[in-house]
Design a protein around this motif. Structure first.
Motif, PDB file in Angstrom:
ATOM      1  N   GLN A   1       0.837  -1.211   0.000  1.00  0.00           N
ATOM      2  CA  GLN A   1       0.000   0.000   0.000  1.00  0.00           C
ATOM      3  C   GLN A   1       0.869   1.258   0.000  1.00  0.00           C
ATOM      4  OE1 GLN A   1      -3.082   0.944  -0.169  1.00  0.00           O
ATOM      5  NE2 GLN A   1      -4.252  -0.964   0.026  1.00  0.00           N
TER       6      GLN A   1
ATOM      7  N   LEU B   1       3.644   1.692  -1.295  1.00  0.00           N
ATOM      8  CA  LEU B   1       4.353   1.919  -2.557  1.00  0.00           C
ATOM      9  C   LEU B   1       3.512   2.747  -3.535  1.00  0.00           C
ATOM     10  CD1 LEU B   1       5.799  -1.666  -3.162  1.00  0.00           C
ATOM     11  CD2 LEU B   1       7.108   0.359  -2.512  1.00  0.00           C
ATOM     12  N   ARG B   2       2.248   2.944  -3.197  1.00  0.00           N
ATOM     13  CA  ARG B   2       1.365   3.664  -4.110  1.00  0.00           C
ATOM     14  C   ARG B   2       1.833   5.097  -4.313  1.00  0.00           C
ATOM     15  NH1 ARG B   2      -4.960   2.605  -3.420  1.00  0.00           N
ATOM     16  NH2 ARG B   2      -4.841   3.901  -5.263  1.00  0.00           N
ATOM     17  N   THR B   3       1.488   5.629  -5.484  1.00  0.00           N
ATOM     18  CA  THR B   3       1.823   7.011  -5.796  1.00  0.00           C
ATOM     19  C   THR B   3       1.000   7.925  -4.885  1.00  0.00           C
ATOM     20  OG1 THR B   3       1.819   6.215  -8.058  1.00  0.00           O
ATOM     21  CG2 THR B   3       2.117   8.579  -7.746  1.00  0.00           C
ATOM     22  N   PRO B   4       1.660   8.870  -4.188  1.00  0.00           N
ATOM     23  CA  PRO B   4       0.886   9.759  -3.322  1.00  0.00           C
ATOM     24  C   PRO B   4      -0.057  10.629  -4.154  1.00  0.00           C
ATOM     25  CG  PRO B   4       3.258  10.210  -3.171  1.00  0.00           C
ATOM     26  CD  PRO B   4       3.070   9.199  -4.242  1.00  0.00           C
TER      27      PRO B   4
END
Lengths: 197, 79
Positions: B72, B74-77
């Motif tokens: 989770q 690692l998701r793009t902010p």
């Protein structure tokens, strides 16, 4: 800059952001299934966890190269198997020589022989194997064969998907699958009744 | 024809039979033999059972919850 050029630009960015969020959510929703396969492509839980993180980091970076409507789980596993090969993780674990596998009836025949003509319920005998025994037997299968067995029999991929993920011809998938299953049964036979040959 | 021939042929057919990749003719051939041969029938039944058993045994280990959290993260902010 005029309003007319900025607005389509903003709309494009908003669409892209929305697509990316959806992609990331879809990919994460599949993570349990991807992990189940990954766990048995490598030797240990730690390796599987590292590989999963590398895979998702790579996937989130290159999400634009995923074609919507195609098989996302296969796409993720293709990244994962490539990373696994790149890392050379597989090299140190498996010897070059390929084991000679027995025939398809081999495991049944062994269990029957071990029951010594008595009341053999072969299914029960197999069920006496623990989960760990099966996992250990699977890890004894050389990686080329194991990859295919794991993708098809555990990951539920078609022959065609497995061929694409591993970048090998379908005929190779089939022959490795058949041999891999035999090798697995042999390893299970050794665990179930001992390798007393 | 000896008795061993159809059985070893049937053994060869077992994996493709279960993977449902036999042609209709081959499949009918295997089914005819299985109807007549208890030896092969037992081994086919065992194989079916074994596949389910292996799949369940191997899939039992769930993904660690901490790993899920790490993925989770690692998701793009969101901007």
């Amino acid at each position: 800059m005029s309003e007319t050029t900025r607005e389509p630009d903003a709309r494009r960015l908003a669409t892209e952001a929305r697509d990316r969020v959806r992609f990331e959510e879809d990919a994460l929703a599949l993570s349990d299934q991807v992990y189940r396969v990954a766990r048995h492509l490598v030797g240990s839980r730690e390796e599987a966890e590292d590989l999963m993180q590398e895979t998702y980091a790579r996937a989130f970076r290159s999400w634009r190269s995923f074609q919507p409507g195609t098989n996302l789980r296969a796409w993720l596993l293709r990244i994962l198997t490539n990373l696994n090969i790149d890392r050379g993780r597989r090299q140190q674990r498996t010897p070059d020589q390929q084991p000679l596998e027995e025939s398809d009836y081999f495991l049944y025949n062994r269990l029957e022989a071990a029951a010594d003509g008595g009341t053999s319920d072969e299914q029960r005998v197999v069920e006496r194997l623990s989960q760990n025994d099966v996992v250990a037997a699977l890890s004894e299968v050389p990686h080329d064969f194991r990859d295919v067995v794991v993708l098809v029999d555990i990951g539920d991929f078609t022959y065609a998907d497995a061929a694409q993920i591993l970048d090998i011809p379908i005929g190779t998938v089939m022959s490795r699958l058949h041999r891999g299953r035999r090798i697995l049964k042999q390893a299970m036979a050794e665990t179930a009744v001992g390798g007393e040959e | 024809m000896t008795a061993a021939d159809p059985c070893s042929h049937c053994e060869e057919m077992m994996q493709p039979f279960m993977d449902r990749v036999l042609t209709d003719v081959e499949r009918a051939e295997a089914e005819t033999h299985l109807d007549e041969c208890a030896y092969c029938r037992k081994r086919y039944r065992f194989e079916e059972h074994l596949r389910v058993f292996v799949r369940h045994a191997v899939q039992a280990e769930p993904m660690p919850i901490e790993l899920k959290t790490k993925l989770q993260e690692l998701r793009t902010p969101l901007q």
